[in-house]
Design a protein around this motif. Structure first.
Motif, PDB file in Angstrom:
ATOM      1  N   GLY A   1     -12.321   5.026   9.268  1.00  0.00           N
ATOM      2  CA  GLY A   1     -13.171   5.776   8.350  1.00  0.00           C
ATOM      3  C   GLY A   1     -12.714   7.198   8.084  1.00  0.00           C
ATOM      4  N   ALA A   2     -11.592   7.614   8.670  1.00  0.00           N
ATOM      5  CA  ALA A   2     -11.166   9.002   8.464  1.00  0.00           C
ATOM      6  C   ALA A   2     -10.582   9.217   7.068  1.00  0.00           C
ATOM      7  N   GLY A   3     -10.098   8.140   6.449  1.00  0.00           N
ATOM      8  CA  GLY A   3      -9.555   8.295   5.100  1.00  0.00           C
ATOM      9  C   GLY A   3      -8.115   7.846   4.927  1.00  0.00           C
ATOM     10  N   LYS A   4      -7.601   7.104   5.921  1.00  0.00           N
ATOM     11  CA  LYS A   4      -6.226   6.602   5.771  1.00  0.00           C
ATOM     12  C   LYS A   4      -6.094   5.716   4.534  1.00  0.00           C
ATOM     13  N   THR A   5      -7.126   4.918   4.302  1.00  0.00           N
ATOM     14  CA  THR A   5      -7.086   3.980   3.187  1.00  0.00           C
ATOM     15  C   THR A   5      -6.962   4.711   1.855  1.00  0.00           C
ATOM     16  N   THR A   6      -7.727   5.806   1.751  1.00  0.00           N
ATOM     17  CA  THR A   6      -7.672   6.620   0.527  1.00  0.00           C
ATOM     18  C   THR A   6      -6.253   7.124   0.306  1.00  0.00           C
ATOM     19  N   LEU A   7      -5.646   7.595   1.398  1.00  0.00           N
ATOM     20  CA  LEU A   7      -4.290   8.126   1.296  1.00  0.00           C
ATOM     21  C   LEU A   7      -3.304   7.015   0.909  1.00  0.00           C
ATOM     22  N   LEU A   8      -3.442   5.851   1.559  1.00  0.00           N
ATOM     23  CA  LEU A   8      -2.549   4.733   1.242  1.00  0.00           C
ATOM     24  C   LEU A   8      -2.694   4.294  -0.208  1.00  0.00           C
ATOM     25  N   ASN A   9      -3.932   4.236  -0.671  1.00  0.00           N
ATOM     26  CA  ASN A   9      -4.157   3.847  -2.057  1.00  0.00           C
ATOM     27  C   ASN A   9      -3.490   4.820  -3.018  1.00  0.00           C
ATOM     28  N   ARG A  10      -3.548   6.097  -2.686  1.00  0.00           N
ATOM     29  CA  ARG A  10      -2.878   7.084  -3.545  1.00  0.00           C
ATOM     30  C   ARG A  10      -1.379   6.831  -3.564  1.00  0.00           C
ATOM     31  N   ILE A  11      -0.816   6.590  -2.377  1.00  0.00           N
ATOM     32  CA  ILE A  11       0.631   6.366  -2.307  1.00  0.00           C
ATOM     33  C   ILE A  11       1.013   5.131  -3.120  1.00  0.00           C
ATOM     34  N   LEU A  12       0.168   4.101  -3.034  1.00  0.00           N
ATOM     35  CA  LEU A  12       0.514   2.827  -3.666  1.00  0.00           C
ATOM     36  C   LEU A  12       0.181   2.775  -5.158  1.00  0.00           C
ATOM     37  N   THR A  13      -0.534   3.771  -5.668  1.00  0.00           N
ATOM     38  CA  THR A  13      -0.926   3.660  -7.077  1.00  0.00           C
ATOM     39  C   THR A  13      -0.535   4.856  -7.927  1.00  0.00           C
ATOM     40  N   GLU A  14      -0.339   6.042  -7.314  1.00  0.00           N
ATOM     41  CA  GLU A  14      -0.048   7.206  -8.149  1.00  0.00           C
ATOM     42  C   GLU A  14       1.368   7.156  -8.702  1.00  0.00           C
ATOM     43  N   PRO A  15       1.559   7.733  -9.892  1.00  0.00           N
ATOM     44  CA  PRO A  15       2.902   7.742 -10.495  1.00  0.00           C
ATOM     45  C   PRO A  15       3.738   8.880  -9.913  1.00  0.00           C
ATOM     46  N   HIS A  16       4.109   8.768  -8.638  1.00  0.00           N
ATOM     47  CA  HIS A  16       4.840   9.870  -8.003  1.00  0.00           C
ATOM     48  C   HIS A  16       6.348   9.727  -8.174  1.00  0.00           C
ATOM     49  N   GLY A  17       6.772   8.626  -8.799  1.00  0.00           N
ATOM     50  CA  GLY A  17       8.201   8.498  -9.072  1.00  0.00           C
ATOM     51  C   GLY A  17       9.049   8.107  -7.877  1.00  0.00           C
ATOM     52  N   LYS A  18       8.418   7.880  -6.726  1.00  0.00           N
ATOM     53  CA  LYS A  18       9.161   7.456  -5.543  1.00  0.00           C
ATOM     54  C   LYS A  18       8.790   6.023  -5.249  1.00  0.00           C
ATOM     55  N   LYS A  19       9.683   5.316  -4.555  1.00  0.00           N
ATOM     56  CA  LYS A  19       9.316   3.967  -4.126  1.00  0.00           C
ATOM     57  C   LYS A  19       9.150   3.954  -2.619  1.00  0.00           C
ATOM     58  N   TYR A  20       7.954   3.651  -2.186  1.00  0.00           N
ATOM     59  CA  TYR A  20       7.694   3.575  -0.761  1.00  0.00           C
ATOM     60  C   TYR A  20       7.481   2.122  -0.370  1.00  0.00           C
ATOM     61  N   ALA A  21       7.955   1.766   0.807  1.00  0.00           N
ATOM     62  CA  ALA A  21       7.594   0.476   1.376  1.00  0.00           C
ATOM     63  C   ALA A  21       6.489   0.781   2.384  1.00  0.00           C
ATOM     64  N   VAL A  22       5.331   0.190   2.185  1.00  0.00           N
ATOM     65  CA  VAL A  22       4.190   0.478   3.040  1.00  0.00           C
ATOM     66  C   VAL A  22       3.872  -0.759   3.872  1.00  0.00           C
ATOM     67  N   ILE A  23       3.840  -0.586   5.174  1.00  0.00           N
ATOM     68  CA  ILE A  23       3.525  -1.707   6.068  1.00  0.00           C
ATOM     69  C   ILE A  23       2.115  -1.487   6.587  1.00  0.00           C
ATOM     70  N   VAL A  24       1.224  -2.401   6.296  1.00  0.00           N
ATOM     71  CA  VAL A  24      -0.168  -2.239   6.712  1.00  0.00           C
ATOM     72  C   VAL A  24      -0.536  -3.349   7.676  1.00  0.00           C
ATOM     73  N   ASN A  25      -1.597  -3.122   8.429  1.00  0.00           N
ATOM     74  CA  ASN A  25      -2.021  -4.138   9.378  1.00  0.00           C
ATOM     75  C   ASN A  25      -2.639  -5.327   8.695  1.00  0.00           C
ATOM     76  N   GLU A  26      -3.552  -5.059   7.789  1.00  0.00           N
ATOM     77  CA  GLU A  26      -4.225  -6.133   7.093  1.00  0.00           C
ATOM     78  C   GLU A  26      -4.271  -5.772   5.634  1.00  0.00           C
ATOM     79  N   PHE A  27      -3.703  -6.589   4.809  1.00  0.00           N
ATOM     80  CA  PHE A  27      -3.666  -6.262   3.387  1.00  0.00           C
ATOM     81  C   PHE A  27      -5.080  -6.087   2.850  1.00  0.00           C
ATOM     82  N   GLY A  28      -5.997  -6.949   3.310  1.00  0.00           N
ATOM     83  CA  GLY A  28      -7.381  -6.911   2.833  1.00  0.00           C
ATOM     84  C   GLY A  28      -8.071  -5.587   3.110  1.00  0.00           C
TER      85      GLY A  28
END
Length: 339
Positions: free
Chosen positions: A14-41
């Motif tokens: 609940g601290a906000g990791k998900t919010t941060l991950l969502n930003r990384i995975l959706t914002e047009p930052h022009g970089k390609k990140y590979a994100v490894i998550v515990n549970e996709f859901g």
């Protein structure tokens, strides 16, 4: 070939990791990140944003790749290495209850991973409102703070300024060296979190200008706790964290690698259980490049990196963060390694 930087992202539920991950995975930052998550859901990513999902790897429409740890992290990393060139950096999310150490250790264990990737930074997201409570009842929360190179103190809009200062002081008592960002909804620039080379110990020098004074001022070093109030923290009430401590030592000049390497190896073998993180930048006698190392518990990784710049002081500095560290012995041992 440059090693791929890896960011380990941690933080309590609940601290906000998900919010941060969502930003990384959706914002047009022009970089390609590979994100490894515990549970996709758990991330709750909108399916419209996912392109061509195969069983374990999903590509986002901003070009980032997302995969889930269904098995062994090392296996996934080795799989990602085969896709090298398709992404700029890797982000590994840990579950909210987890101690980040085992995840970080992965980057020191497997030869293929170590040859291709480097631990760039451990980033901890903390909830401004609940952190103080968590620190009382959850040892993992304290580990996550102590372990971090970068801390995002999130949801600052939910607490009064006085409470915020208190939370900040608690964080500083546990880990004076991490870069701290205050945020609402994890709105920090992504470059503040990713590709930090967080190993930049200059940060330590900002906090403790007297850190460079040769080490004979041990009288104010009772436990590596100083009152940082006079370093522009607006007179924060200083907390001692009885359990966590850090030992930072600098030597103005060269260190003898023939003494230093055996000493460091011996220290982490002996005290590794107590040492959460160790890092250093060293000037080795007769070596024009900077030797940089970092460690997690007993595991170490070190290498000569760029040349010392002509205007740069050849300065050797090490930091250990952990519990019940044998501070006097560490200082003594390091001093014996100076060239």
């Amino acid at each position: 070939m440059d090693k791929i930087p890896v960011t380990v992202l941690t933080g309590y539920l609940g601290a906000g990791k998900t919010t941060l991950l969502n930003r990384i995975l959706t914002e047009p930052h022009g970089k390609k990140y590979a994100v490894i998550v515990n549970e996709f859901g758990e991330i709750g990513i909108d399916n419209d944003l996912v392109v061509g999902a195969d069983e374990e790897v999903f590509e986002m429409n901003n070009g980032c790749i997302c995969c889930t740890v269904r098995g062994d992290l090392i296996r996934i990393l080795e799989g990602l290495m085969k896709r090298r060139g398709k992404f700029d950096a890797i982000i590994v999310e840990t579950t909210g209850l987890a101690d980040p150490a085992p995840v970080a250790q992965t980057f020191f264990v497997d030869q293929e991973v170590q040859d291709n990737a480097r631990l760039d930074a451990v980033v901890t997201v903390a909830d401004a409102k609940w952190l103080s409570e968590r620190l009382k009842d959850a040892p993992e929360a304290k580990n996550q703070i102590a372990f971090a190179d970068v801390i995002i103190l999130n949801k600052i809009d939910t607490v009064e300024p006085a409470k915020l200062r208190e939370v900040e002081a608690r964080i500083r008592a546990i880990n004076p060296y991490a870069k701290l960002h205050k945020a609402e909804r994890c709105a920090v620039p992504l470059d503040a979190v990713l590709d930090r080379n967080a190993f930049d110990l200059n940060r330590v020098l900002e906090i403790e200008p007297d850190f460079l004074v040769e080490d004979d001022h041990d009288h104010d070093h009772d436990h590596g706790h100083h009152d940082h109030g006079h370093h522009g923290h607006g007179g924060l009430k200083h907390y001692h964290d009885e359990e966590m401590q850090s030992v930072a030592i600098a030597h103005d000049g060269d260190v003898d690698p023939a003494k230093f390497m055996p000493w460091l190896n011996d220290l982490v073998q002996r005290e590794g259980g107590k040492i959460l993180r160790s890092k250093g930048i060293l000037a080795f006698k007769g070596e024009p490049k900077r030797f940089v190392f970092q460690g997690v518990h007993m595991m170490l990784d070190g290498d000569v990196q760029r040349d010392w710049k002509p205007d740069e002081k050849r300065l050797s500095k090490v930091v250990f963060i952990g519990r019940d560290l044998p501070e006097a012995a560490i200082r003594e041992g390091f001093r014996a390694c100076t060239a």
